[in-house]
Design a protein around this motif. Structure first.
Motif, mmCIF file in Angstrom:
data_model
loop_
_atom_site.group_PDB
_atom_site.id
_atom_site.type_symbol
_atom_site.label_atom_id
_atom_site.label_comp_id
_atom_site.label_asym_id
_atom_site.label_seq_id
_atom_site.Cartn_x
_atom_site.Cartn_y
_atom_site.Cartn_z
ATOM 1 N N LYS A 151 0.856 -1.187 0.000
ATOM 2 C CA LYS A 151 0.000 0.000 0.000
ATOM 3 C C LYS A 151 0.889 1.232 0.000
ATOM 4 C CE LYS A 151 -4.044 -1.556 2.570
ATOM 5 N NZ LYS A 151 -4.847 -1.320 3.788
ATOM 6 N N PHE A 152 0.690 2.057 -0.998
ATOM 7 C CA PHE A 152 1.380 3.344 -1.072
ATOM 8 C C PHE A 152 0.332 4.396 -0.726
ATOM 9 C CE2 PHE A 152 3.447 0.675 -4.357
ATOM 10 C CZ PHE A 152 4.723 0.610 -3.803
ATOM 11 N N ARG A 153 0.610 5.234 0.285
ATOM 12 C CA ARG A 153 -0.396 6.176 0.765
ATOM 13 C C ARG A 153 0.169 7.595 0.783
ATOM 14 N NH1 ARG A 153 -5.044 5.055 3.824
ATOM 15 N NH2 ARG A 153 -5.745 6.830 5.014
ATOM 16 N N ILE A 201 3.183 -6.325 -12.622
ATOM 17 C CA ILE A 201 1.914 -6.028 -11.947
ATOM 18 C C ILE A 201 0.913 -7.142 -12.223
ATOM 19 C CG2 ILE A 201 -0.057 -4.433 -11.881
ATOM 20 C CD1 ILE A 201 1.980 -2.202 -12.632
ATOM 21 N N VAL A 202 0.251 -7.616 -11.151
ATOM 22 C CA VAL A 202 -0.794 -8.627 -11.309
ATOM 23 C C VAL A 202 -2.149 -8.124 -10.783
ATOM 24 C CG1 VAL A 202 0.794 -10.584 -11.322
ATOM 25 C CG2 VAL A 202 -0.197 -9.833 -9.159
ATOM 26 N N GLY A 203 -2.179 -6.913 -10.231
ATOM 27 C CA GLY A 203 -3.430 -6.314 -9.775
ATOM 28 C C GLY A 203 -3.155 -4.970 -9.123
ATOM 29 N N TYR A 204 -4.180 -4.107 -9.064
ATOM 30 C CA TYR A 204 -3.996 -2.792 -8.452
ATOM 31 C C TYR A 204 -5.346 -2.116 -8.225
ATOM 32 C CZ TYR A 204 -4.687 -1.113 -13.219
ATOM 33 O OH TYR A 204 -5.200 -0.860 -14.461
ATOM 34 N N LYS A 205 -5.357 -1.192 -7.252
ATOM 35 C CA LYS A 205 -6.542 -0.391 -6.945
ATOM 36 C C LYS A 205 -6.087 0.974 -6.452
ATOM 37 C CE LYS A 205 -9.373 -4.201 -5.392
ATOM 38 N NZ LYS A 205 -10.190 -4.757 -4.342
ATOM 39 N N LEU A 206 -6.888 1.984 -6.725
ATOM 40 C CA LEU A 206 -6.647 3.328 -6.217
ATOM 41 C C LEU A 206 -7.823 3.689 -5.317
ATOM 42 C CD1 LEU A 206 -4.813 5.854 -6.335
ATOM 43 C CD2 LEU A 206 -6.279 6.688 -8.186
ATOM 44 N N ALA A 264 -14.350 7.342 -5.839
ATOM 45 C CA ALA A 264 -14.664 5.956 -5.473
ATOM 46 C C ALA A 264 -13.447 5.093 -5.760
ATOM 47 C CB ALA A 264 -15.866 5.454 -6.279
ATOM 48 N N VAL A 265 -13.440 3.889 -5.222
ATOM 49 C CA VAL A 265 -12.335 2.968 -5.489
ATOM 50 C C VAL A 265 -12.261 2.703 -6.987
ATOM 51 C CG1 VAL A 265 -11.469 0.626 -5.121
ATOM 52 C CG2 VAL A 265 -12.506 1.890 -3.228
ATOM 53 N N ALA A 266 -11.066 2.833 -7.547
ATOM 54 C CA ALA A 266 -10.859 2.595 -8.975
ATOM 55 C C ALA A 266 -10.008 1.342 -9.145
ATOM 56 C CB ALA A 266 -10.172 3.794 -9.617
ATOM 57 N N ALA A 267 -10.547 0.368 -9.832
ATOM 58 C CA ALA A 267 -9.820 -0.855 -10.169
ATOM 59 C C ALA A 267 -10.069 -1.131 -11.647
ATOM 60 C CB ALA A 267 -10.296 -2.014 -9.303
ATOM 61 N N THR A 303 -4.610 6.102 -1.599
ATOM 62 C CA THR A 303 -3.903 4.860 -1.330
ATOM 63 C C THR A 303 -3.900 4.057 -2.619
ATOM 64 O OG1 THR A 303 -4.644 4.850 0.965
ATOM 65 C CG2 THR A 303 -3.829 2.760 0.068
ATOM 66 N N LEU A 304 -2.714 3.686 -3.054
ATOM 67 C CA LEU A 304 -2.559 2.831 -4.221
ATOM 68 C C LEU A 304 -2.096 1.472 -3.719
ATOM 69 C CD1 LEU A 304 -2.409 2.398 -7.320
ATOM 70 C CD2 LEU A 304 -0.022 3.163 -7.183
#
Length: 147
Positions: A29-31, A55-60, A102-105, A140-141
């Motif tokens: 988690k990068f915040r 990269i195998v997955g990510y969310k902002l 909102a959460v972005a994935a 938070t990424l």
């Protein structure tokens, strides 16, 4: 000439986990808290993609009110943590229209096609407008990667 704001991870003052076993997935988690204002077109070098990682997955995950400001984001050019004016943030992870409400994935194919390289690289976000200072505004990424 964009201003670059570096996170603790990008500056190397906070450790980013490196994959130690082939195929093992790591999450980090990068915040960032917007305790200082960010000018329009500034780049926030928020995260780090370790050397040889994919990269195998990510969310902002945004917190607070960013108004109509959107973000784009991806792998940065140049050396991690450098203030070189020629550095830019790619759009492999997020397009310029990524809303911060909102959460972005988004699961862009380009994110999963970032080739592993020998050096660690910065993950940067660029904003469509200025972001006012406000300690309740946070990004938070979460990045999942393997080697």
């Amino acid at each position: 000439m964009a201003t670059i704001i570096h996170s603790k991870h990008a500056l190397g003052t906070a450790a980013t986990p490196r994959p130690q076993t082939a195929g093992a997935v790591h999450a980090v988690k990068f915040r960032h808290t917007f305790s200082a204002a960010l000018a329009a077109a500034a780049i926030l070098e928020l995260g780090v993609l370790p050397s040889y990682a994919q990269i195998v997955g990510y969310k902002l995950i945004p917190e607070g009110d960013f108004g109509a400001v959107t973000a784009s984001g991806g792998i940065m050019t140049g050396e991690l943590g450098a203030d070189d004016d020629a550095r830019v943030a790619g759009t492999e992870l997020f397009s310029a229209a990524t809303a911060l409400n909102a959460v972005a994935a988004p699961d862009k194919a380009a994110a999963y096609n970032v080739a592993p390289v020998e050096a660690a690289r910065g993950i940067g976000l660029q904003f469509s407008g200025a972001v006012a200072a406000d300690a309740t505004k946070k990004l938070t990424l979460i990045v999942f990667y393997s080697q």
